[in-house]
Design an enzyme around this catalytic site. Sequence first.
Site, PDB file in Angstrom:
ATOM      1  N   GLU A 240      13.485  27.300  76.126  1.00  0.00           N
ATOM      2  CA  GLU A 240      13.293  28.171  74.970  1.00  0.00           C
ATOM      3  C   GLU A 240      11.833  28.588  74.864  1.00  0.00           C
ATOM      4  OE1 GLU A 240      15.273  26.613  71.477  1.00  0.00           O
ATOM      5  OE2 GLU A 240      14.272  28.090  70.211  1.00  0.00           O
ATOM      6  N   ARG A 318      14.567  20.836  61.090  1.00  0.00           N
ATOM      7  CA  ARG A 318      15.999  20.608  61.302  1.00  0.00           C
ATOM      8  C   ARG A 318      16.332  19.126  61.193  1.00  0.00           C
ATOM      9  NH1 ARG A 318      20.778  23.191  62.876  1.00  0.00           N
ATOM     10  NH2 ARG A 318      19.772  25.216  62.807  1.00  0.00           N
ATOM     11  N   ARG A 350      19.079  20.525  72.714  1.00  0.00           N
ATOM     12  CA  ARG A 350      20.417  20.523  72.113  1.00  0.00           C
ATOM     13  C   ARG A 350      20.491  19.710  70.813  1.00  0.00           C
ATOM     14  NH1 ARG A 350      25.541  20.117  76.192  1.00  0.00           N
ATOM     15  NH2 ARG A 350      26.950  21.469  75.055  1.00  0.00           N
ATOM     16  N   GLU A 727      25.693  23.087  70.223  1.00  0.00           N
ATOM     17  CA  GLU A 727      24.957  21.846  70.003  1.00  0.00           C
ATOM     18  C   GLU A 727      25.730  20.736  69.276  1.00  0.00           C
ATOM     19  OE1 GLU A 727      21.969  24.464  68.176  1.00  0.00           O
ATOM     20  OE2 GLU A 727      20.516  23.049  68.968  1.00  0.00           O
TER      21      GLU A 727
HETATM   22  N1  MTE Z   1      25.908  24.454  77.765  1.00  0.00           N
HETATM   23  C1  MTE Z   1      25.546  24.540  79.061  1.00  0.00           C
HETATM   24  N2  MTE Z   1      26.503  24.483  80.002  1.00  0.00           N
HETATM   25  N3  MTE Z   1      24.242  24.680  79.437  1.00  0.00           N
HETATM   26  C2  MTE Z   1      23.231  24.721  78.495  1.00  0.00           C
HETATM   27  O1  MTE Z   1      22.066  24.847  78.849  1.00  0.00           O
HETATM   28  N4  MTE Z   1      22.650  24.646  76.102  1.00  0.00           N
HETATM   29  C3  MTE Z   1      23.051  24.182  74.769  1.00  0.00           C
HETATM   30  C4  MTE Z   1      24.441  24.702  74.420  1.00  0.00           C
HETATM   31  N5  MTE Z   1      25.358  24.452  75.505  1.00  0.00           N
HETATM   32  C5  MTE Z   1      23.587  24.620  77.105  1.00  0.00           C
HETATM   33  C6  MTE Z   1      24.966  24.510  76.787  1.00  0.00           C
HETATM   34  C7  MTE Z   1      22.134  24.584  73.717  1.00  0.00           C
HETATM   35  S1  MTE Z   1      20.747  23.679  73.463  1.00  0.00           S
HETATM   36  C8  MTE Z   1      22.399  25.659  72.897  1.00  0.00           C
HETATM   37  S2  MTE Z   1      21.386  26.045  71.616  1.00  0.00           S
HETATM   38  C9  MTE Z   1      23.560  26.516  73.106  1.00  0.00           C
HETATM   39  O2  MTE Z   1      24.346  26.109  74.210  1.00  0.00           O
HETATM   40  C10 MTE Z   1      23.069  27.941  73.323  1.00  0.00           C
HETATM   41  O3  MTE Z   1      24.064  28.832  73.585  1.00  0.00           O
HETATM   42  P1  MTE Z   1      24.997  29.506  72.461  1.00  0.00           P
HETATM   43  O4  MTE Z   1      24.119  29.857  71.300  1.00  0.00           O
HETATM   44  O5  MTE Z   1      25.531  30.681  73.152  1.00  0.00           O
HETATM   45  O6  MTE Z   1      26.004  28.472  72.123  1.00  0.00           O
HETATM   46 MO1  MOS Z   2      19.287  24.898  71.849  1.00  0.00          MO
HETATM   47  S1  MOS Z   2      18.131  23.225  71.554  1.00  0.00           S
HETATM   48  O1  MOS Z   2      18.832  25.504  70.255  1.00  0.00           O
HETATM   49  O2  MOS Z   2      18.337  25.806  72.893  1.00  0.00           O
END
Ligand code: MTE
Ligand code: MOS
Length: 784
Positions: A240, A318, A350, A727
Amino acid sequence: MSLHERPASSPVGEAIPHESAALHVTGHALYTDDLGVRLQNLLHAWPVQSPHAHAEVTALDTAPALAVPGVIRVLTAADVPGVNDAGVKGDEPLFPDVARYHGHAVCWVLAESEEAARQGAAAVEVTWTPLPSVVTVAEAIAAGAFQGAQSTLSRGDVAVGFAQAAHVLTGEFDIGGQEHFYLETNAALAHVDEAGQVFIQSSTQHPTETQEITAHVLGVPSSHVTVQCLRMGGGFGGKEMQPHGYAAIAALGTTLTGRPVRLRLNRTQDLTLTGKRHPFHAVWRAGFGADGRFTALEVTLTSDGGWSLDLSEPVMARALCHVDNAYFIPHVLAHGRIAQTNKTSQTAFRGFGGPQGMLVVEDILGRAAPLLGLDAHELRARNFYQPGEATPYGQPVRHAERLHDLWAQLLTRSDFHVRRSEVAAFNAAHPHTKRGLSVTPVKFGISFNFTAYNQAGALVHVYKDGSVLINHGGTEMGQGLHTKMMQVAAAALGVPLSSVRLAPTRTDKVPNTSATAASSGADLNGGAVKDACDQIRSKLAEVAAGTLGVHPDDVRFEAGRVFALGHPERGMAFAELVHDAYHRRTPLWAAGFYRTPGLHWDRAAMQGEPFKYFSYGAAVTEVEVDGFTGAYRVRRADVLHDVGDSLSPLIDLGQVEGGYVQGLGWLTLEELRWDESGGPNRGRLLTQSASTYKLPSFSELPDEFHVALLERATETGVVYGSKAVGEPPLMLAISAREALREACAAFGPPGRETLLRSPATPEAVYWALDTARRATGEQVAADD
Ligand code: MTE
Ligand code: MOS
């Protein structure tokens, strides 16, 4: 139709595989670094990393590096035409004159090959003047070494709450960090085009910020820099903020040499350079009424932010907004502060602080239950939010009844009460092996706390042949966002999924995007994609209405056919209509936009309604612990999770499973160790590879794993009634930690609190059960 309503038959809600699944498993999916091999004249970048936790660079001699065959250039602070900073807080010098952590990169070598760059970096002569360092949170607290704003979340008056308490407990708790260990390490690939524009491919969750930071390092307007992200091999929050500096190095290198520059961290570099989940320290005091209900909670959270601020402030916000988890606590006083240490700059991971905040209250409840004479699941349920109650920051807990419902359903599905008796019987019969069975809830707020981030854009093109191309501001990191966006577009335009293609995320297509983070990717970009599609559709409906002789409102779009309401036989193919519309000079593309309505947040007062809604879930986990070694197995996990009406059930199932297992890793296996000694390697990350850092693998999966999504869970006000999923499931794994606590407790007499370190590694579990076992011995001795 409103945002949450679904067309009668559409690809939304269909259980389809990830759009790149076949590419992933056959190795054909391209990642940032795969694109480099296609370029000629490519240069490779390698960092010179600090061997000290804190040291001034008193001299830097690059001449020996330039003498290494193949080395083209060494990038130093003197080369920066713009601002020598890679962060958004102005505290992250890209080329620092003081190394602030072991491994900090002070300059970068560019060479014809990776090997030459590595040798060049080894040849750079740096004169270091070591400075005193702060490595642990305890040292930071003692030294008063904090950074950023300190914040306080409060409601009511804790003095009143403690006065009402029948039991007051106090404690201290250390929560470990976590390495992202995405399969793809950080990577950037930059070149300058024929017009002098910089084009960067980056493994970034936040292309816009990567663009902005690179532009300010180069001293050019944002419009001169384009960032593209094809896909990432996992981000998990680690991409990020952290990618910006690497993109800036590659961009600087390409502008100075005129050659494309590739930067890809190897695993050790990624582990030693980039930030991780924040470790937290908590001190708390909790008051409970005679009925087990919270009367008050006072807590001070101190996170280990590492050397720079990065996202530490919002992560703390958060965390503070999740110390309540699913529980109503009438009087709350929660302080948050960020330690500054000589370590990697800890960052998003996450859950973004939510897991740490929640773990504090779950640890309190897990410890308190036996002291209060209640079963832990009963204590938890008694404290649940009731409909109409609000969080300590003033947000009403909408759909609190969903949690009660979900909890009851899960206990039934998992046969919880029967299995509790079975576990008790097993434990009575087995002196050296004990089982534990626990259930914990999750309530997680969805939206960025920072209101402005809750917006997104999309660009949708319909071509004359009826095919559809979508572009949106979100990035794909394996979570299935692109798959969901294709489903949304297909549903909104009434075309089959096969008509929709998705183009890579680029800042010159959709500008000013937010990070794909806070689990809000599908909510925000889905809203924008749908908006764009709706605009196109209403233009097309007018054309069709003329042809069909009906009102535009009565035109239906379904599965690639367009027809009059009630007369599916009177219609035309979508492609035919598009062709017609083109000839009538109708715009066939649109830019869509979405902003989450109804959010407000006062950052200083820590009050407001920062979240659009809450995501709910619960998990039941059963473990078995060996009394001789502390080794354990997860025998079974049952999850029930609320994703609203799923946009893509197979994707969501994967997210819930993956989240649970990643949480299990954080809470039970993964342990970051740093050299905390006063020796020459002080501050060095000791767990520098997968051989010393234990990740969850197949062998740690629950023997039985049942995941279900809550049914009939439409979330109004969100695209097609869905909810975010990325998350929240991570925190379901807290049930495994609590099950381990129960199993440890079973080695000792009842009615005592059981302390358990986090992560609850076999070693930590051993000490917890050994303490319980000794208590039995003490009791027996006393009885004699
Ligand atoms: N799933 C996979 N396979 N790989 C990832 O890097 N990141 C997580 C989650 N699931 C992630 C994941 C995190 S930290 C977040 S914030 C969300 O996916 C981001 O994607 P979204 O907002 O589309 O759910
Ligand atoms: Mo997820 S920690 O908000 O990229």
